[in-house]
Design an enzyme around this catalytic site. Sequence first.
Site, PDB file in Angstrom:
ATOM      1  N   PRO A 169      -0.708  59.572   1.775  1.00  0.00           N
ATOM      2  CA  PRO A 169       0.534  59.044   1.208  1.00  0.00           C
ATOM      3  C   PRO A 169       1.701  59.219   2.182  1.00  0.00           C
ATOM      4  O   PRO A 169       1.733  60.172   2.956  1.00  0.00           O
ATOM      5  CB  PRO A 169       0.756  59.877  -0.060  1.00  0.00           C
TER       6      PRO A 169
ATOM      7  N   GLY B 195       5.514  59.694   3.692  1.00  0.00           N
ATOM      8  CA  GLY B 195       6.836  60.321   3.501  1.00  0.00           C
ATOM      9  C   GLY B 195       6.856  61.475   2.526  1.00  0.00           C
ATOM     10  O   GLY B 195       7.881  61.744   1.898  1.00  0.00           O
TER      11      GLY B 195
ATOM     12  N   GLY C 113       2.116  64.518   6.945  1.00  0.00           N
ATOM     13  CA  GLY C 113       1.888  64.165   8.349  1.00  0.00           C
ATOM     14  C   GLY C 113       1.442  62.730   8.562  1.00  0.00           C
ATOM     15  O   GLY C 113       0.829  62.424   9.592  1.00  0.00           O
TER      16      GLY C 113
ATOM     17  N   ASP D 140       3.576  68.730  14.313  1.00  0.00           N
ATOM     18  CA  ASP D 140       2.724  67.866  13.491  1.00  0.00           C
ATOM     19  C   ASP D 140       1.771  67.041  14.355  1.00  0.00           C
ATOM     20  O   ASP D 140       0.571  66.980  14.097  1.00  0.00           O
ATOM     21  CB  ASP D 140       3.572  66.885  12.674  1.00  0.00           C
TER      22      ASP D 140
HETATM   23  O1  PMV Z   1       8.043  67.209   5.804  1.00  0.00           O
HETATM   24  P1  PMV Z   1       7.499  67.255   7.185  1.00  0.00           P
HETATM   25  O2  PMV Z   1       6.027  67.235   7.251  1.00  0.00           O
HETATM   26  O3  PMV Z   1       8.148  66.238   8.070  1.00  0.00           O
HETATM   27  O4  PMV Z   1       7.801  68.704   7.786  1.00  0.00           O
HETATM   28  C1  PMV Z   1       8.969  69.075   8.405  1.00  0.00           C
HETATM   29  C2  PMV Z   1       8.872  70.481   8.887  1.00  0.00           C
HETATM   30  C3  PMV Z   1      10.206  71.125   9.177  1.00  0.00           C
HETATM   31  O5  PMV Z   1       9.958  72.476   9.526  1.00  0.00           O
HETATM   32  C4  PMV Z   1      11.092  71.103   7.947  1.00  0.00           C
HETATM   33  C5  PMV Z   1      10.934  70.419  10.326  1.00  0.00           C
HETATM   34  C6  PMV Z   1      10.291  70.575  11.707  1.00  0.00           C
HETATM   35  O6  PMV Z   1      10.595  69.749  12.591  1.00  0.00           O
HETATM   36  O7  PMV Z   1       9.520  71.526  11.948  1.00  0.00           O
END
Ligand code: PMV
Length: 313
Positions: free
Chosen positions: A97, A99, A103, A147
């Site tokens: 899914p 957003g 990831g 990520d």
């Molecule tokens: O929601 P996501 O999977 O984009 O995670 C962001 C993770 C944060 O720690 C909030 C930001 C980052 O760049 O690490």
Amino acid sequence: MISKASAPGKVILFGEHFVVYGVKAILCAINKRVTVTAENIEDKIISIKSNIGDLELQPNKPISEIDSPLKPFYYLANKMIQNQNAGIKIIVKSEIPLGVGLGSSSACCVAGAAAISRLYSDTSKEKILEFAIEAEKTIFQNTSGADCTVCTYGGIMEFNKENGYTKIKSEPNFHLVIANSNIEHSTELVVNEVKSFKEKNEEEFSKLCDNETNLVEDVLELLKENNTKKLGEKINQNQKYLEAIGVSNEKIKEMIQIGMKSSFGAKITGAGGGGCIFALTDETNLNETINQFRNKSFECFSVKIDLKGLNTF
Ligand code: PMV
């Protein structure tokens, strides 16, 4: 020539937000994937088709003028196509899914970078990761790169801003039940809200960073022991720190309560403010945890750790 690649999504097991301020985070790849097929075509266009819509443009458009979640694919295709008198057709299929902190965009960038670059040369994983992070920056300039890294290499890893990633050798056998709030979040927005919280509460924030650092060190030991029950307690603790910095909300709190009923622990994964939470389970409480969410009409599914990472065909 046709080139195909797939990459897994991810969850942040521990340390989101605090990672932005130098604390270690622990991430794992999950067995839900994005698959990208890239093909050279004679028409000089970049054509992208996906389950969230299509984008078809001439090469060499400024990235800032493109308003589409498919922009990273355009960026990659446009970069690779240079000096070729041809176009590229890209087809994206996703099981992740969009957003909600799983990831999906990183998996798109990694699978996209692999499929597109491999139309032209046998690109290494390291180079693919570099391209993927560049592409991700077209949608989130300040990405830490964590990520894309876990989507490329798979498994479970620790990450900090200064030293990058280190793969964790353990291959824990747990199941994660992921429940979706169906509230889309903007990572950038929530990261900015945390920044304002920090600026107004420097002392409290610094204490929370110390607490998170200690928690992650404990977790690294528990992972070696494969101690799922104690890991669950750490997950609940981490959730409290996330609540303290204001990235939870009423719907998420309700989901966490449901998740905690039968699992070992539950927390937000990713930026929060919406998105997903996960509950840690094993075979003994997996089905019961899924039922708890479904009884309250929350969309949920279970995943395991993906050990493979990027796959090219
Ligand atoms: O929601 P996501 O999977 O984009 O995670 C962001 C993770 C944060 O720690 C909030 C930001 C980052 O760049 O690490």
